[in-house]
Design a protein around this motif. Structure first.
Motif, short mmCIF file in Angstrom:
data_model
loop_
_atom_site.label_atom_id
_atom_site.label_comp_id
_atom_site.label_asym_id
_atom_site.label_seq_id
_atom_site.Cartn_x
_atom_site.Cartn_y
_atom_site.Cartn_z
N ALA A 80 1.35 -1.48 0.05
CA ALA A 80 -0.13 0.30 0.03
C ALA A 80 0.24 1.47 0.18
O ALA A 80 0.76 2.46 -0.39
CB ALA A 80 -0.87 0.13 1.28
N VAL A 81 1.68 1.07 0.80
CA VAL A 81 2.41 2.71 0.99
C VAL A 81 3.54 2.81 -0.49
O VAL A 81 3.89 3.76 -0.76
CB VAL A 81 3.84 2.44 1.99
N GLU A 82 3.73 1.46 -1.29
CA GLU A 82 4.83 1.76 -3.00
C GLU A 82 3.29 2.58 -3.61
O GLU A 82 4.65 3.41 -4.09
CB GLU A 82 5.11 -0.21 -2.52
N ARG A 83 2.74 2.18 -3.29
CA ARG A 83 2.00 2.38 -4.60
C ARG A 83 0.66 3.86 -4.46
O ARG A 83 0.65 4.53 -4.98
CB ARG A 83 0.39 1.44 -4.53
N ARG A 84 0.92 3.71 -2.75
CA ARG A 84 0.79 6.00 -2.51
C ARG A 84 1.66 6.22 -3.20
O ARG A 84 1.31 8.27 -3.26
CB ARG A 84 0.22 5.61 -0.79
N SER A 85 2.77 6.18 -2.48
CA SER A 85 4.33 6.67 -3.04
C SER A 85 4.72 6.95 -4.25
O SER A 85 5.19 7.51 -4.72
CB SER A 85 5.51 5.70 -1.95
N GLY A 86 4.47 6.52 -5.32
CA GLY A 86 4.65 5.46 -6.29
C GLY A 86 6.14 5.73 -7.19
O GLY A 86 6.12 6.06 -7.63
N ARG A 92 9.70 10.03 -8.24
CA ARG A 92 8.53 10.34 -7.58
C ARG A 92 9.06 11.47 -8.79
O ARG A 92 8.37 12.74 -8.36
CB ARG A 92 9.07 10.63 -6.26
#
Length: 151
Positions: A80-86, A92
Motif C-alpha cells: 500500500a505504501v509503495e502504491r501510494r508513494s508511486g 517521484r
C-alpha cells in the motif's frame, strides 16, 4: 469424543429437517439441506475434527498463526505504501517536475464570463441590416462560449 457426538446430533437434526422439507414437496431444497447436514459426519469420519482439536489446544500452533498474520500484514502495508508513494525516488522526482512544468505552461482564462463584442451598428439598423450583414453576429455568442471553454 464429545465433539463427534455433537456433530452427529447436528447431522441427524439436519437430515430430519431435510425429510420435513421433502415431505412438503420441496425436493431441491431438501437435497441441499441433506448435503449440508452430512458434512459434519464426513469430517468426523475422515479425522479432520481430531486434527483441528489438536491444533486448537497447542499454543505453539497459535504462535505460528500469529507470525503468519504478521507477515501478511507487513506485505500488505508495504504494498500500500509503495502504491501510494508511486515507486522509486527518481520516478517521484520526474513526476513532480512534470507537474511543475504543466503548471507553469497552463494559462488562466482572462475572465470568468466571455466578452461578447458589442455591435452598435446592428442595434441602430434593425432587422433588415442583420440579414444583409451576412449573419456574422449570429455566431459571435457561440464563438465566445467556445473560447471560454478552450475549444
Amino acid at each position: 469424543m464429545l465433539t463427534s457426538t455433537v456433530l452427529a446430533a447436528v447431522s441427524a437434526a439436519g437430515l430430519g429437517i431435510a425429510l420435513v422439507t421433502a415431505y412438503r414437496r420441496r425436493f431441491l431444497a431438501a437435497t441441499r439441506i441433506a448435503a449440508w447436514s452430512l458434512i459434519p459426519v464426513g469430517l468426523v469420519l475422515t479425522g479432520v475434527v481430531d486434527w483441528l482439536t489438536d491444533i486448537v489446544l497447542k499454543p505453539t500452533v497459535w504462535a505460528g498463526f500469529g507470525v503468519l498474520a504478521l507477515s501478511f500484514l507487513l506485505f500488505t502495508v508495504s504494498r500500500a505504501v509503495e502504491r501510494r508513494s508511486g515507486g522509486s525516488r527518481a520516478e517521484r522526482r520526474k513526476r513532480r517536475a512534470a507537474i511543475r512544468a504543466r503548471q507553469r505552461d497552463a494559462v488562466a482564462p482572462a475572465s470568468a464570463t466571455p466578452g461578447i463584442p458589442a455591435a452598435p451598428e446592428a442595434g441602430r439598423k434593425g432587422r433588415g441590416a442583420k440579414a444583409a450583414g451576412g449573419g456574422d453576429e449570429d455566431f459571435s455568442d457561440i464563438e465566445a462560449i467556445l473560447k471560454k471553454h478552450g475549444i
